[in-house]
Design a protein around this motif. Sequence first.
Motif, short mmCIF file in Angstrom:
data_model
loop_
_atom_site.label_atom_id
_atom_site.label_comp_id
_atom_site.label_asym_id
_atom_site.label_seq_id
_atom_site.Cartn_x
_atom_site.Cartn_y
_atom_site.Cartn_z
N ALA A 444 38.83 41.48 38.21
CA ALA A 444 39.48 41.97 39.46
C ALA A 444 38.87 43.13 40.12
N GLN A 445 38.56 44.24 39.35
CA GLN A 445 37.80 45.11 39.93
C GLN A 445 36.66 45.04 40.60
N ARG A 446 35.91 43.96 40.18
CA ARG A 446 34.48 43.50 41.03
C ARG A 446 35.09 42.72 42.15
N LEU A 447 36.12 41.97 42.14
CA LEU A 447 36.50 41.27 43.20
C LEU A 447 37.28 42.16 44.56
N GLY A 448 37.88 43.40 43.71
CA GLY A 448 38.23 44.19 44.90
C GLY A 448 39.95 43.79 44.86
N ILE A 449 40.41 43.18 43.95
CA ILE A 449 41.84 42.94 44.06
C ILE A 449 42.76 43.37 42.84
N ASN A 450 44.21 43.24 42.94
CA ASN A 450 44.86 43.73 41.90
C ASN A 450 44.80 42.57 40.68
N ARG A 451 44.98 42.95 39.37
CA ARG A 451 44.87 42.29 38.39
C ARG A 451 46.02 41.21 38.28
N ASN A 452 47.16 41.48 38.81
CA ASN A 452 48.12 40.48 39.07
C ASN A 452 47.94 39.41 39.87
#
Length: 472
Positions: A444-452
């Motif tokens: 999620a961090q790599r994609l730049g989105i929230n984990r949820n």
Amino acid sequence: MTRSAILLVEDDVNIAAIITEALGEEGFDVTTCGTVERRDRLLSDRTFGVMLTDVMLEDGDGLETIETVRAHAPAMPIIVLSAQNTLDTAVRASDSQAFEYFPKPFDIDELVDAVRAALRRTNQAGQDADAAVDGALPLIGRSAAMQNVYRLITRVMHHDLTVLVTGESGTGKELVAEAIHQLGARRTGPFVAVNAAAIPRDLIESELFGHERGAFTGAVAQQIGKFEQANGGTLFLDEIGDMPADAQTRLLRTLQSGRIRRVGGRHEINVDVRIIAATNRDLEPAIRQGAFRGDLFYRLNVVPIHLPPLRDRTSDIGPLARHFLVQASQDGLPYRRIGDDAITALERHDWPGNVRELRNVVFRLALLSRDETIDRAAVTDLLRTVRAQTADAAPPDLDRAVASWLDAESLAEGTVYHAALAAFEKPLFERTLRETDGNQLRAAQRLGINRNTLRKKMIELGIVAQDFAQRR
């Protein structure tokens, strides 16, 4: 309230007790027995509104002896219960003119509703029930998901309603179409299959409807189209979601009128064809985007049948693998058995290619295995190779891929973004999870989105993070 008399023929005392209690609470008067002999004596002495019967009884087959029941009570609706959860059993139940068929385990509330419905409706003695099964039926699986498919097939096979089969690639949509054709009244007619995605855009109308000589450059002779070839039988239109807009319009006109006109022809031709269509796409978004006609969708979607992906019916993997090993030996490959531990290893794979991928893997195991019995190690090694090949596949040329989407004539104006996003979203998430060893937080961090957000997308796309942790 009048208490309706129900005869329950069930030799499992626990199941009989549950059914009796549920029906008793609804005001039904239930008489139970566990043998064919006792059943026939009760039918000779009393009148019942409905009979519920198991198939495998202590002294006989509840379906094979059903003609005796008809002799006693020709108009009595019969509901069949069975632990023999195969398509063959469902077909036998339908052929016996059973009012309803319930594979075990079943929902007791649905069974009670079926009893109520059976009492409201007179059994239709004239219903066509002479479908013959020629050879092995093509579908395999006893999971609850496949039981729903079997029940729909048996309900629709005697009626000429249009069917739309949906499901991911490799789930066996054409096998469903073949089963409906082979088991229905049109089984003596032709079964013609055509893949709309595999025909060039400028040839699809000629392929479906035929053409006259000289209709266009290269039309040196008259050609009979798929509709005429399927006359009196079934036409299976695979990947209907990829059909160009012009062909969609002509197809809709044919479904409405029952007539076709060859390309370049002057006269309309009557055709008697049952249509079964299939797609691996969700057509409702395509309708909203203008890529598929809504009126055609509603014409095709009279009876929808959804084939579940293999990852949602892992209990069917073992029977399917053993079936494919038999097929492999019939095709000249070495005869192999497969151990339970190997089946467990197969069940843990995500099977993005569904049943088609499983068949290919099993054939490779039959060819490559050095032992007569395929074990867990053989399966694990082969699946590791499959995953590595997927992971190491060269990424597509992005510029060329984007250009192909912008140039796609089948996409309506203003729909390219959504279509391209749907195509690239799942591979993007899978590759990111692969590179982060299945760690959702890092992905999620790599994609730049929230984990949820990532977890929600993974559920929507059928992605399991644990599968990627094993690929490193």
